[in-house]
Write a protein that holds these residues in place. Sequence first.
Motif, short mmCIF file in Angstrom:
data_model
loop_
_atom_site.label_atom_id
_atom_site.label_comp_id
_atom_site.label_asym_id
_atom_site.label_seq_id
_atom_site.Cartn_x
_atom_site.Cartn_y
_atom_site.Cartn_z
N VAL A 52 1.23 -5.57 33.74
CA VAL A 52 1.99 -4.60 34.52
C VAL A 52 1.59 -4.67 36.00
O VAL A 52 2.44 -4.69 36.89
CB VAL A 52 1.78 -3.17 33.97
N LYS A 53 0.28 -4.74 36.26
CA LYS A 53 -0.20 -4.79 37.64
C LYS A 53 0.33 -6.01 38.38
O LYS A 53 0.68 -5.92 39.57
CB LYS A 53 -1.73 -4.82 37.64
N ASN A 54 0.43 -7.13 37.68
CA ASN A 54 0.89 -8.37 38.31
C ASN A 54 2.38 -8.61 38.15
O ASN A 54 2.88 -9.70 38.40
CB ASN A 54 0.09 -9.55 37.75
N ARG A 55 3.09 -7.57 37.71
CA ARG A 55 4.55 -7.60 37.58
C ARG A 55 5.05 -8.72 36.67
O ARG A 55 6.07 -9.36 36.94
CB ARG A 55 5.22 -7.69 38.96
N LEU A 56 4.30 -8.98 35.62
CA LEU A 56 4.75 -9.93 34.61
C LEU A 56 5.59 -9.21 33.56
O LEU A 56 6.44 -9.82 32.93
CB LEU A 56 3.53 -10.59 33.93
N MET A 57 5.28 -7.94 33.37
CA MET A 57 6.04 -7.07 32.47
C MET A 57 6.15 -5.71 33.15
O MET A 57 5.75 -5.55 34.31
CB MET A 57 5.34 -6.98 31.10
N TRP A 58 6.66 -4.71 32.44
CA TRP A 58 6.92 -3.42 33.06
C TRP A 58 6.65 -2.29 32.08
O TRP A 58 6.62 -2.46 30.87
CB TRP A 58 8.39 -3.34 33.50
N LEU A 59 6.46 -1.10 32.66
CA LEU A 59 6.44 0.13 31.88
C LEU A 59 7.86 0.68 31.83
O LEU A 59 8.66 0.43 32.74
CB LEU A 59 5.52 1.17 32.51
N TYR A 60 8.16 1.43 30.81
CA TYR A 60 9.47 2.07 30.71
C TYR A 60 9.49 3.34 31.55
O TYR A 60 8.44 3.82 32.01
CB TYR A 60 9.79 2.34 29.24
N PRO A 61 10.67 3.91 31.79
CA PRO A 61 10.77 5.09 32.68
C PRO A 61 9.89 6.26 32.26
O PRO A 61 9.48 7.05 33.11
CB PRO A 61 12.26 5.46 32.60
N ASP A 62 9.57 6.37 30.97
CA ASP A 62 8.72 7.47 30.52
C ASP A 62 7.23 7.15 30.68
O ASP A 62 6.37 7.93 30.28
CB ASP A 62 9.02 7.84 29.07
N GLY A 63 6.91 6.00 31.27
CA GLY A 63 5.53 5.63 31.50
C GLY A 63 4.88 4.90 30.35
O GLY A 63 3.72 4.51 30.44
N ASN A 64 5.61 4.69 29.26
CA ASN A 64 5.08 3.99 28.09
C ASN A 64 5.39 2.50 28.15
O ASN A 64 6.31 2.07 28.85
CB ASN A 64 5.64 4.60 26.81
N PHE A 65 4.63 1.73 27.39
CA PHE A 65 4.79 0.28 27.36
C PHE A 65 5.50 -0.19 26.09
O PHE A 65 6.09 -1.25 26.07
CB PHE A 65 3.41 -0.38 27.44
N ARG A 66 5.43 0.62 25.05
CA ARG A 66 5.98 0.28 23.73
C ARG A 66 5.38 -1.03 23.21
O ARG A 66 6.07 -2.04 22.99
CB ARG A 66 7.51 0.18 23.79
N PRO A 67 4.06 -1.04 23.01
CA PRO A 67 3.35 -2.28 22.69
C PRO A 67 3.78 -2.96 21.40
O PRO A 67 3.66 -4.18 21.28
CB PRO A 67 1.88 -1.82 22.60
N GLU A 68 4.28 -2.21 20.42
CA GLU A 68 4.65 -2.82 19.14
C GLU A 68 6.12 -3.19 19.06
O GLU A 68 6.59 -3.66 18.02
CB GLU A 68 4.27 -1.89 17.99
N GLN A 69 6.85 -3.00 20.13
CA GLN A 69 8.28 -3.35 20.12
C GLN A 69 8.47 -4.86 20.19
O GLN A 69 7.85 -5.53 21.02
CB GLN A 69 8.96 -2.69 21.33
N PRO A 70 9.31 -5.44 19.31
CA PRO A 70 9.54 -6.90 19.34
C PRO A 70 10.22 -7.30 20.65
O PRO A 70 11.03 -6.56 21.20
CB PRO A 70 10.46 -7.13 18.15
N ILE A 71 9.90 -8.49 21.14
CA ILE A 71 10.45 -8.95 22.41
C ILE A 71 11.74 -9.75 22.22
O ILE A 71 11.96 -10.36 21.18
CB ILE A 71 9.44 -9.82 23.18
N THR A 72 12.55 -9.76 23.26
CA THR A 72 13.78 -10.55 23.27
C THR A 72 13.55 -11.83 24.07
O THR A 72 12.54 -11.97 24.78
CB THR A 72 14.93 -9.76 23.90
N GLN A 73 14.52 -12.71 24.01
CA GLN A 73 14.44 -13.94 24.80
C GLN A 73 14.35 -13.62 26.29
O GLN A 73 13.60 -14.26 27.03
CB GLN A 73 15.66 -14.81 24.52
N ALA A 74 15.12 -12.62 26.73
CA ALA A 74 15.11 -12.26 28.15
C ALA A 74 13.74 -11.78 28.59
O ALA A 74 13.30 -12.06 29.72
CB ALA A 74 16.16 -11.18 28.43
#
Length: 304
Positions: A52-74
């Motif tokens: 998150v700090k290095n802008r490789l990924m992002w937090l959602y608007p509620d401030g959560n990361f949703r760590p167990e959510q499966p990823i998409t190709q995008a």
Amino acid sequence: MKRIHFFLSSVTAAIFTVGSLFATVHPPIAQAQTVQKDYVNHPEKANIEYAVKNRLMWLYPDGNFRPEQPITQADVVAGLVNVKGLTVGTPVQGFPVNHWAKVYYERANKDGMLNGVVISPNKVLTREEVAKLLVNAWQNVRASVTQKNSEFRKNDSFVQFVVGSRQMKPKAGKFPNGVATSLYDSFGSVTRAELAYTLSFMKKDFLEVREAEVIADKMHNSIKISGGYITVTAPKTRKELEAKFFIVTKSNQYLDTLEKGYLKHPIADVQRILVSVKNKDTNTALVGYRYTKLPKLDRERIWW
């Protein structure tokens, strides 16, 4: 009053200008991130924060990361583009015009990351599909595709290759042929927390390779041929790295700069020179070169 109006107009314009800087970034990255996070006790907390700090990924608007959510190709494509800091792209035929990841796919396309990949930005990927993107992305960093297609590795699954490179953590499951494995599952999905590990590892590796290339250039510039001798000097590096020359003599004796940082040897007895810059905790070089046309100092990139 006119001056106040001009000032307020300028501030408003500036706000809109700053806002536009985030127009091509995944929308949630620009949102407030002040609420309780859902990964504070997660095993990948450090990698999530790094990503998150290095802008490789992002937090959602509620401030959560949703760590167990499966990823998409995008998600994978955007993350890898950010890891490599790509800024220039080429159009991807048929890609949805208004999709948030359009600019990332264009940059990935120019980089060669999408070679042999079926474009499907919203698809939840298998581990094997993620691994193929990782191998493609690292071709011009560590020649991953070239190594994967070598005689020694060509029958490996993509997951086998990237787990062996530590770009993905091992997981029990099945090989592409259906045979059970305790390490190289190809069919399961990849969670956002697992992607945070992968992208954090690859970003650090990418930065180290770039650092090693600068060191190798300094080593190259230190080579001197004079009076029938060749002299080479290994530059000082930070303590975690090891940089050295190998002089290979006509009798296949290997002389290196590891102990003294300096070598001098008759040029007539030199068969070739090898250069290696690596992390001390691994046997795999970050950068390697060889010189085989002495006394010409033409060098060729090699992968160890």
